[in-house]
Scaffold this motif. Structure first.
Motif, short mmCIF file in Angstrom:
data_model
loop_
_atom_site.label_atom_id
_atom_site.label_comp_id
_atom_site.label_asym_id
_atom_site.label_seq_id
_atom_site.Cartn_x
_atom_site.Cartn_y
_atom_site.Cartn_z
N ASN A 228 98.65 14.56 33.83
CA ASN A 228 98.63 16.03 33.86
C ASN A 228 99.55 16.68 32.83
O ASN A 228 99.47 17.88 32.60
CB ASN A 228 98.97 16.53 35.28
N ARG B 259 87.25 18.47 34.06
CA ARG B 259 87.43 19.85 34.49
C ARG B 259 88.62 20.51 33.77
O ARG B 259 88.59 21.68 33.43
CB ARG B 259 87.62 19.88 36.00
N ARG C 171 86.10 25.39 41.40
CA ARG C 171 87.36 25.51 40.65
C ARG C 171 87.30 26.80 39.84
O ARG C 171 86.98 26.79 38.65
CB ARG C 171 87.57 24.30 39.73
N PRO C 172 87.60 27.93 40.46
CA PRO C 172 87.50 29.20 39.73
C PRO C 172 88.52 29.29 38.59
O PRO C 172 89.56 28.62 38.63
CB PRO C 172 87.81 30.24 40.80
N ILE C 173 88.21 30.11 37.60
CA ILE C 173 89.16 30.31 36.48
C ILE C 173 89.44 31.80 36.28
O ILE C 173 89.81 32.23 35.21
CB ILE C 173 88.64 29.68 35.16
N ASP C 174 89.23 32.56 37.37
CA ASP C 174 89.43 34.01 37.27
C ASP C 174 90.82 34.38 36.77
O ASP C 174 90.98 35.29 35.95
CB ASP C 174 89.15 34.68 38.63
N MET C 175 91.85 33.67 37.23
CA MET C 175 93.22 34.01 36.80
C MET C 175 93.43 33.70 35.32
O MET C 175 94.14 34.43 34.63
CB MET C 175 94.24 33.25 37.64
N SER D 249 99.16 29.22 39.64
CA SER D 249 98.18 28.22 39.18
C SER D 249 98.75 27.42 38.00
O SER D 249 99.24 28.01 37.03
CB SER D 249 96.89 28.93 38.77
N VAL D 250 98.64 26.12 38.10
CA VAL D 250 99.14 25.24 37.03
C VAL D 250 98.33 25.48 35.75
O VAL D 250 98.87 25.75 34.68
CB VAL D 250 99.06 23.75 37.46
N GLY D 251 97.00 25.40 35.89
CA GLY D 251 96.14 25.53 34.70
C GLY D 251 96.26 26.90 34.06
O GLY D 251 96.31 27.01 32.82
N ASP E 32 98.41 16.37 45.20
CA ASP E 32 97.88 15.13 44.62
C ASP E 32 98.39 13.88 45.33
O ASP E 32 97.84 12.80 45.13
CB ASP E 32 98.25 15.05 43.12
N ILE F 288 96.29 23.81 49.06
CA ILE F 288 95.99 24.11 47.65
C ILE F 288 94.48 24.08 47.38
O ILE F 288 93.95 24.98 46.75
CB ILE F 288 96.71 23.12 46.70
N PHE F 289 93.81 23.04 47.85
CA PHE F 289 92.37 22.93 47.59
C PHE F 289 91.58 22.91 48.91
O PHE F 289 92.04 22.36 49.90
CB PHE F 289 92.05 21.67 46.79
N ARG G 136 89.82 18.89 50.02
CA ARG G 136 90.62 17.75 49.61
C ARG G 136 90.78 16.69 50.70
O ARG G 136 91.73 15.92 50.70
CB ARG G 136 91.97 18.21 49.08
#
Ligand code: UD1
Length: 419
Positions: free
Chosen positions: A23, A92, A121-125, A164-166, A308, A330-331, A334
């Motif tokens: 990561n 992803r 896995r949204p990417i709105d942010m 969010s990490v990403g 994780d 978080i998810f 999972r």
């Protein structure tokens, strides 16, 4: 399709050196796009996700080469800004190339990441933040077309609704060479964010506050190449520690990021195994049956318990004395590994985001299919502790994040083969 065959029941004992973090490697490889000059990355793990990232870099014109665990990336020759849908779909996390391409070229065309094993896995942010940085974004037929309004993104004050990490990584990547200052409030504090910022600073970026919830980035016109060593993989560490704890063994983990693993280690210690740490080593001894963890294990953003590590610890606790309760925050999806663990004899009941794990005295070998990366690792742990033989299929999930897992297990004395 390859599979793992595991004959369970062997005591595991030995020493392992932790691989570099997946990561961290992925955003750092994306960050190399921002540099004029060569970047040499040491401790880069040989994983299918890392190779997918290097194919994306090649696709936009970078030169990448690997020799053992060193990757050399030269982004001088970047001449394209579009990443094919096929490459984007391979992994992803490819979405982090969006911020990096914007930082490098002021524009990019990528594709919408589909859902994945962990659910939507949204990417709105990510998109809202980049828009605040004066990036125009259009979505058309599955493509995301991004262009900085003035040719270069502009710094902005961004407050994330969730750390969010990403999204934090995408903003940092875009901001490192944007015009002016970017402030991220409620930024993710994961150690891999600090690793990305450490790399960018080594390339000349001006970033402060990583590891805290407010990160300040002052954009530079250009970054230069550097030589950098990627941090150890704390989740791989958590996996081998859970494995050996469950198998009543002994492990010396070297090249370990002890401080970063504290949220996991403090829970592991509650299972009754002995854990000793020194600067970059972790020693674990687990002689008897594990104890269930009394407190609810809640996955949370760092420094909370890592999502994780949820599956791998669950596999170990499925053999503990007593009942442990997990809460996945978080998810949404999972717990997909639990069906396989139940097939192997575990007593796990999932109720929404809660999983109740009643420890059983033994597991039995079974044929199961890896559902996702960490879920697959949990099945390996269960297989190694089970009576009889287990066959694990769909191990491509496991190869995304573990370098030669069968080799590491064999080094510890386990019986696990890839066929
Ligand atoms: C990263 C890690 C992953 C880890 C996760 C949480 C990488 C390559 N992957 O994933 O291993 O499990 O952090 O520590 O580093 N969300 C939104 N909108 C967004 C972005 C995220 O709703 O725009 C939601 C996600 O659906 C999820 C939660 O926020 O429920 C956390 O996601 P995020 O922290 O972004 O995780 P990733 O960066 O995808």
């Amino acid at each position: 399709m390859q599979k793992f065959i595991i004959n369970g029941g062997r005591r595991l004992r030995g020493e392992l050196a932790l691989q570099g973090s997946k990561n961290s490697s992925l955003p750092i490889m994306a960050a190399a796009l921002l540099c004029r000059g060569e970047c040499t990355l040491h401790s880069c793990p040989r994983l299918t996700d890392v190779y997918a990232a290097s194919r994306i870099l090649n696709c936009v014109g970078c030169r990448c080469s690997f020799s053992d665990n060193t990757a050399v990336i030269n982004a001088e020759t970047v001449d394209r800004t579009q990443v094919s849908e096929e490459l984007m779909r391979e992994m992803r996390s490819s979405i982090i190339f969006m911020g990096a391409m914007l930082g490098r070229a002021g524009e990019c065309v990528v594709s919408v990441p589909g859902g994945c094993e962990l659910g939507p896995r949204p990417i709105d942010m990510h998109l809202a933040a980049l828009r605040k940085m004066s990036v125009e974004i259009r979505e058309s037929g599955g493509s995301i077309i991004c262009r900085a309004v003035c040719g270069r993104a502009k710094g902005a004050k961004i407050s994330l609704a969730f750390p969010s990490v990403g999204a934090t990584e995408n903003i940092i990547l875009c901001a490192a060479t944007a015009e002016g200052e970017t402030v991220i409030n409620n930024a993710a504090r994961e150690p891999e964010i600090c690793d990305l910022c450490g790399f960018l600073r080594a390339c000349g970026a001006d970033i402060k506050g990583d590891g805290e919830s407010r990160i300040i980035i002052r954009g530079k016109q250009q970054l230069h190449g550097c030589e950098y060593t990627i941090m150890p993989d704390r989740i791989v560490g958590a996996t081998y520690l859970s494995m050996v704890a469950a198998a009543k063994g002994e492990l010396i983990l070297t090249n370990a990021c002890v401080q970063e693993m504290e949220p996991f280690l403090s829970v592991l210690e509650q299972t009754g195994c002995s854990v000793y740490t020194s600067e970059n080593r972790i020693y674990l001894r687990s002689g008897t049956r594990l104890r269930a963890v009394k407190e609810r294990i809640r996955t949370m953003p760092h420094p909370g318990f890592p999502t994780d590590a949820q599956a791998v610890l669950m596999a170990a606790l499925s053999l503990a004395d007593g009942t442990s309760i997990f809460e996945e925050n978080i998810f949404d999806c999972r717990y997909r590994h639990t069906d396989a663990l139940v097939k192997m004899g575990a007593d796990i009941e999932v109720l929404g985001k809660v999983a109740v794990v009643k420890g059983v005295s033994s597991l039995c070998g079974a044929n199961v299919a890896a559902t996702d990366l960490r879920g697959g690792a949990a099945m390996v742990i269960a297989g190694l502790c089970a009576e009889g033989t287990s066959v694990i299929t769909r191990i491509c999930h496991i190869d995304r994040g573990y370098e030669n897992m069968e080799e590491a297990v064999r080094l510890l004395g386990g019986d696990m083969r890839r066929v």
